[in-house]
Write a protein that holds these residues in place. Structure first.
Motif, mmCIF file in Angstrom:
data_model
loop_
_atom_site.group_PDB
_atom_site.id
_atom_site.type_symbol
_atom_site.label_atom_id
_atom_site.label_comp_id
_atom_site.label_asym_id
_atom_site.label_seq_id
_atom_site.Cartn_x
_atom_site.Cartn_y
_atom_site.Cartn_z
ATOM 1 N N GLU A 293 0.846 -1.183 0.000
ATOM 2 C CA GLU A 293 0.000 0.000 0.000
ATOM 3 C C GLU A 293 0.880 1.231 0.000
ATOM 4 O OE1 GLU A 293 -3.877 -1.640 2.500
ATOM 5 O OE2 GLU A 293 -2.436 -0.330 3.487
ATOM 6 N N MET A 294 0.529 2.212 -0.918
ATOM 7 C CA MET A 294 1.234 3.495 -1.007
ATOM 8 C C MET A 294 0.194 4.594 -0.758
ATOM 9 S SD MET A 294 3.776 2.843 -4.269
ATOM 10 C CE MET A 294 4.567 4.423 -4.037
ATOM 11 N N ALA A 295 0.435 5.404 0.236
ATOM 12 C CA ALA A 295 -0.526 6.443 0.591
ATOM 13 C C ALA A 295 0.136 7.785 0.451
ATOM 14 C CB ALA A 295 -1.021 6.243 2.016
ATOM 15 N N GLY A 296 -0.362 8.634 -0.462
ATOM 16 C CA GLY A 296 0.148 9.975 -0.655
ATOM 17 C C GLY A 296 -0.806 11.008 -0.130
ATOM 18 N N ILE A 297 -0.470 12.280 -0.480
ATOM 19 C CA ILE A 297 -1.310 13.374 0.028
ATOM 20 C C ILE A 297 -2.636 13.394 -0.687
ATOM 21 C CG2 ILE A 297 -1.471 15.885 0.257
ATOM 22 C CD1 ILE A 297 1.538 15.975 0.570
ATOM 23 N N SER A 298 -2.599 13.147 -1.980
ATOM 24 C CA SER A 298 -3.833 13.286 -2.753
ATOM 25 C C SER A 298 -4.310 11.979 -3.352
ATOM 26 C CB SER A 298 -3.620 14.306 -3.888
ATOM 27 O OG SER A 298 -2.557 13.878 -4.735
ATOM 28 N N SER A 299 -3.497 10.913 -3.302
ATOM 29 C CA SER A 299 -3.944 9.660 -3.924
ATOM 30 C C SER A 299 -3.267 8.499 -3.227
ATOM 31 C CB SER A 299 -3.589 9.653 -5.422
ATOM 32 O OG SER A 299 -2.191 9.808 -5.599
ATOM 33 N N ASN A 300 -3.948 7.334 -3.259
ATOM 34 C CA ASN A 300 -3.469 6.100 -2.646
ATOM 35 C C ASN A 300 -3.395 5.021 -3.732
ATOM 36 O OD1 ASN A 300 -3.465 7.327 -0.080
ATOM 37 N ND2 ASN A 300 -5.614 6.764 0.224
ATOM 38 N N TYR A 301 -2.388 4.042 -3.559
ATOM 39 C CA TYR A 301 -2.218 2.973 -4.544
ATOM 40 C C TYR A 301 -1.982 1.691 -3.790
ATOM 41 C CZ TYR A 301 -1.334 7.077 -7.476
ATOM 42 O OH TYR A 301 -1.423 8.267 -8.087
ATOM 43 N N THR A 302 -2.468 0.575 -4.383
ATOM 44 C CA THR A 302 -2.212 -0.751 -3.813
ATOM 45 C C THR A 302 -1.912 -1.721 -4.915
ATOM 46 O OG1 THR A 302 -4.540 -1.380 -3.924
ATOM 47 C CG2 THR A 302 -3.803 -0.335 -1.884
ATOM 48 N N CYS A 303 -1.144 -2.795 -4.513
ATOM 49 C CA CYS A 303 -0.959 -3.937 -5.412
ATOM 50 C C CYS A 303 -0.788 -5.168 -4.560
ATOM 51 C CB CYS A 303 0.238 -3.729 -6.342
ATOM 52 S SG CYS A 303 1.830 -3.675 -5.477
ATOM 53 N N THR A 304 -1.156 -6.345 -5.061
ATOM 54 C CA THR A 304 -1.142 -7.583 -4.290
ATOM 55 C C THR A 304 -0.314 -8.629 -5.020
ATOM 56 O OG1 THR A 304 -3.339 -7.071 -3.435
ATOM 57 C CG2 THR A 304 -2.580 -9.336 -3.209
ATOM 58 N N ALA A 305 0.470 -9.357 -4.229
ATOM 59 C CA ALA A 305 1.310 -10.428 -4.795
ATOM 60 C C ALA A 305 0.752 -11.772 -4.366
ATOM 61 C CB ALA A 305 2.735 -10.288 -4.331
ATOM 62 N N SER A 306 0.714 -12.752 -5.237
ATOM 63 C CA SER A 306 0.211 -14.090 -4.935
ATOM 64 C C SER A 306 1.147 -14.787 -3.966
ATOM 65 C CB SER A 306 0.075 -14.909 -6.230
ATOM 66 O OG SER A 306 -0.805 -14.258 -7.133
#
Length: 820
Positions: free
Chosen positions: A747-760
């Motif tokens: 999980e990446m959380a910034g000031i204006s936007s957040n991003y996620t990615c999942t690994a098997s």
């Protein structure tokens, strides 16, 4: 002539000057009659004459009369006036030429005219006249003049007719005239009228020489030729008059004890009845008491004679009755009875009764002969026969007509025997106290309280004897109270000793006896007079078993305890009791041991042994304390607080005072020691399965070991996290491989936007696309639990993503070691 005129002028001028210098004349009314008024005035210097004129007040300018007086006259009258008229009078001071030097006026009312003679004069009493006359118009009051030939003269003012003229002398002739009075004065007296007062009343006195007559006497009244005496009976309409020339009179045939009113008057020689005397009340003597009866009354032990008679309620006033006896006794009463006291037995009384009132005593009643009650029989003796019959004898008493013997038994019953002889027979029974007395009777009543003969038989044996054991060394014996018993002796005997109990109650407790022994019990009734009854039967009773001793506990399992003791009873059953706060367990045996089962965990018990037989129950043995193992907690929860620390909590465990909680894995053991129901355990390895064990300790150190299902720690967090630039604004997130079977999320959380990615599972990277460069992001990489939730204990790092042309670059700026 001219000289004369000047002389006159000078005289006039001189007179005028003198008049101007002195005061005006003053006038006042001296007196007034119906036709004449007398005036008085002050002198006036220079006046030669004084002129008085009178004019009605209604026509002051029309004089009806005048009169002249010389210069030296200062008082004069003017007449020819009318009665009861208001006039104005004027006095003028005149000189020689009849010139008015000064004048003054006054007004007054003339007095009424002479009245008609008095119409009637009637004597009201010997010292008072009632006068009637014709009223006079305008008069405000009247004056009646009273005169006699002895020089008596008096004037009384009255307001109207008729009028009362009092304070005169009896039988005296008077002349009376009347005058009318108004504000101006009085009229001339009318022609006199002659009148004579009547004789004064006789001063009577009365007495009643008997109950049917009254005598009236009085002193002679001067000039009286005859007397009239009237008698009136109260509460009746009868009034009788008697004429006599004597100064006394007797009224016979009157009612006894009644009130009469008596009045008298004297007649003068002219045949006039004089003033009546005041009524004198006189009561005739009361009638002789009738229907006299005599009886005996008692006041405690004091005997009295009650004498009664018929009471006449119509008699007037207070009547007192006097009763006498030839035995020097007397009494007085205002009712219909009287008490002669004291009297004794065997007396003969002759009784008279007399009534008295203010008039005097009546004739005494006929004598009543009365014999008092007989004296009490004496020398009482009792003879008892073998068959249970008793014969009571006594001495004969004078004036006794019959006898009555009373036998009172202790149970409250009573027997009587009437006899004209001097003996009586009745049945005697055991266990009773007999109180025997004899009364003698005649028409006056019974003899005084006699002497009592007391006889008591031997007491009866008690019934319903009950012997019960209340403890191992005490027997309680109860029975029904026996007749005649005052004291009970209770005896209990075994082979070794005798125990006694003496009491007045029908109950006795014999203590200090031997347990598990057989006793013979006898209750013997006694009384002070006849002694004890030794013929009562005995009763046998065993005491309760002896108390078991030396109890021993043998803990066989956590819920079974074996108990043994020492027994020394002949035949008994034993009960072992385990008493806890909320539970009781028992076992029963005829031997000397038994097991108590099903003991609950976490409980404290007091264990004792009791012996029971047909004779009763022993006292319990001394108790022994027992504490069972504490209970295991029913519920347990393990919650991981951090990656290396877990919180273990459990439910309440009955009987437990402290705990040792352990987490055991192949790599080692983590534990804590507490008195609470929760514990925080550290040194926990991630991704590890643990066995949870609780050891519960009681207050005395009893231990229960409790094992629960396994506990798995959370997956380990990835390490060595790196970010790499990829094409098309993508960013690759890498970490060291953990060989985990769980997925991993970045999980990446910034000031204006957040991003996620999942690994098997098994992968150690994932790609974040379309990321915006030029920003600072918080980056967290954590494994996912089998349920899909993220492990919360992984660290967060701060990265800056920069722009390089159209590509992005990243630089790790700070690693955040704190967890979220």
């Amino acid at each position: 002539m001219g000289a004369l005129k000047w002389l006159i002028f000078l005289v006039f001028l001189n007179t005028y000057s003198q008049a101007a210098a002195q005061s005006d004349i003053k006038v006042s009314v001296f007196s007034a009659t119906s036709k004449t008024v007398i005036l008085r005035w002050t002198s006036y210097s220079g006046a030669v004459t004084y002129k008085i004129s009178a004019a009605p007040l209604s026509s002051p300018r029309s004089p009806v009369s005048f009169v002249m007086f010389g210069p030296n006259t200062m008082m004069g009258s003017i007449s020819a006036l009318s009665q009861d008229v208001e006039y104005i009078f004027t006095v003028e001071a005149l000189d020689g030429t009849q010139t008015v030097l000064s004048f003054a006026s006054t007004q007054t009312l003339t007095a009424p005219d002479i009245m008609d003679p008095i119409k009637t004069v009637k004597p009201k009493d010997s010292r008072t006249f009632m006068v009637e006359f014709n009223p006079k118009t305008g008069a405000t009051s009247y004056i009646i003049r009273v005169e006699n030939t002895n020089g008596f003269f008096r004037e009384d003012t009255v307001s109207s007719s008729p009028a009362e003229i009092g304070n005169l002398d009896p039988y005296t002739e008077y002349r009376l005239s009347i005058m009318a009075v108004n504000n101006a004065g009085r009229s001339q007296p009318s022609s006199p009228v002659a009148a004579k007062t009547v004789l004064p009343p006789p001063q009577i006195s009365t007495s009643s020489p008997s109950n049917d007559s009254i005598i009236v006497t009085w002193p002679p009244v001067a000039h009286a030729v005859q007397y009239t005496v009237s008698i009136y009976k109260f509460d009746s309409n009868t009034k009788e008059k008697y004429n006599t020339t004597n100064t006394n009179l007797t009224f016979p045939g009157l009612d006894a004890g009644y009130l009469y009113a008596i009045q008298s008057s004297a007649w003068d020689p002219e045949g006039r009845d004089g003033e009546g005397s005041l009524y004198v009340n006189q009561t005739t003597r009361p009638p002789t008491p009738s229907s006299v009866s005599v009886s005996v009354v008692m006041s405690g032990t004091l005997a009295k004679l009650s004498v009664s008679w018929k009471l006449n309620k119509e008699l007037h006033g207070a009547v007192e009755y006097h009763v006498t006896s030839d035995q020097n006794l007397n009494c007085n009463s205002t009712s219909n009875s009287c008490i002669l006291s004291p009297v004794g037995c065997g007396e003969i009384h002759t009784i008279h009764t007399t009534a008295s009132n203010k008039a005097g005593p009546s004739q005494p009643s006929s004598p009543v002969l009365f014999i008092t009650f007989p004296c009490a029989p004496e020398s009482l003796t009792l003879e008892e026969s073998p068959k249970g019959n008793c014969t009571l004898t006594w001495n004969n008493v004078p004036y006794a007509e019959r006898y009555e013997a009373f036998v009172k038994i202790g149970d409250g019953t009573e027997a009587t025997c009437n006899s004209t002889s001097n003996n009586c027979t009745y049945q005697c029974q055991c266990g009773y106290t007999y109180l025997m007395s004899v009364l003698a009777y005649n028409q006056a009543g019974s003899s005084p309280e006699p002497k009592v003969l007391n006889y008591t038989t031997v007491p009866c044996c008690p019934d319903s004897v009950s012997v019960s054991a209340v403890s191992t060394d005490t027997l309680v014996i109860t029975w029904k109270a026996s007749q005649g018993a005052e004291l009970y002796e209770t005896r209990a005997a075994d082979t070794s000793k005798v125990t006694l109990c003496n009491d007045t109650a029908p109950v006795c407790a014999l203590s200090g006896l031997s347990c598990d022994s057989s006793y013979t019990v006898v209750v013997t009734p006694c009384n002070e007079i006849s002694g004890c009854n030794q013929a009562c039967k005995s009763h046998t009773r065993d005491t309760a078993p002896c108390t078991p001793t030396k109890p021993i506990l043998n803990l066989k399992t956590s819920s079974i305890i074996g108990v043994s003791w020492t027994a020394n009873n002949r035949a008994a059953n034993y009960t072992v009791g385990a008493d806890g706060e909320h539970a009781r367990r028992t076992c029963t045996t005829s031997g000397n041991s038994c097991n108590i089962t099903d003991l609950p965990c976490g409980s404290s018990f007091e264990i004792s042994v009791t012996a029971t037989s047909s004779a009763g129950q022993s006292l319990p043995s001394y108790s022994t304390s027992l504490e069972t193992e504490p209970c295991c907690p029913v519920n347990l929860t393990a919650v991981q607080v951090t990656q290396a620390m877990s919180n273990v909590s459990w439910s309440h465990a009955k009987g437990a005072k402290s705990f040792i909680t352990s987490l055991t894995s192949p790599r080692g053991k983590a534990l804590c020691h507490t008195q609470d129901t929760h514990c925080l355990i550290g040194c926990v390895t991630c991704s590890m399965n643990y066995t949870v064990t609780i050891e519960a300790f009681s207050m005395s150190g009893r231990l229960s070991s409790c094992t629960y299902q396994g506990f798995s720690s959370s997956p380990c967090c990835p390490s060595g996290i790196k970010l790499y630039m990829l094409g098309s604004n993508s960013l690759g997130v890498y970490w060291r491989s953990t060989a985990s079977s769980l997925s991993t999320i970045a999980e990446m959380a910034g000031i204006s936007s957040n991003y996620t990615c999942t690994a098997s599972p098994g992968k150690n990277s994932c790609v974040v696309k379309n990321i915006q460069c030029g920003g600072v992001y918080h980056v967290e990489v954590a494994p996912l639990t089998p349920e899909g939730s993220k492990v919360l204990f992984c660290p967060i790092r701060l990265y800056s993503v920069t722009c390089s042309g159209s590509n992005i670059s990243s630089e790790e700026k700070e690693v955040l070691s704190s967890t979220r």
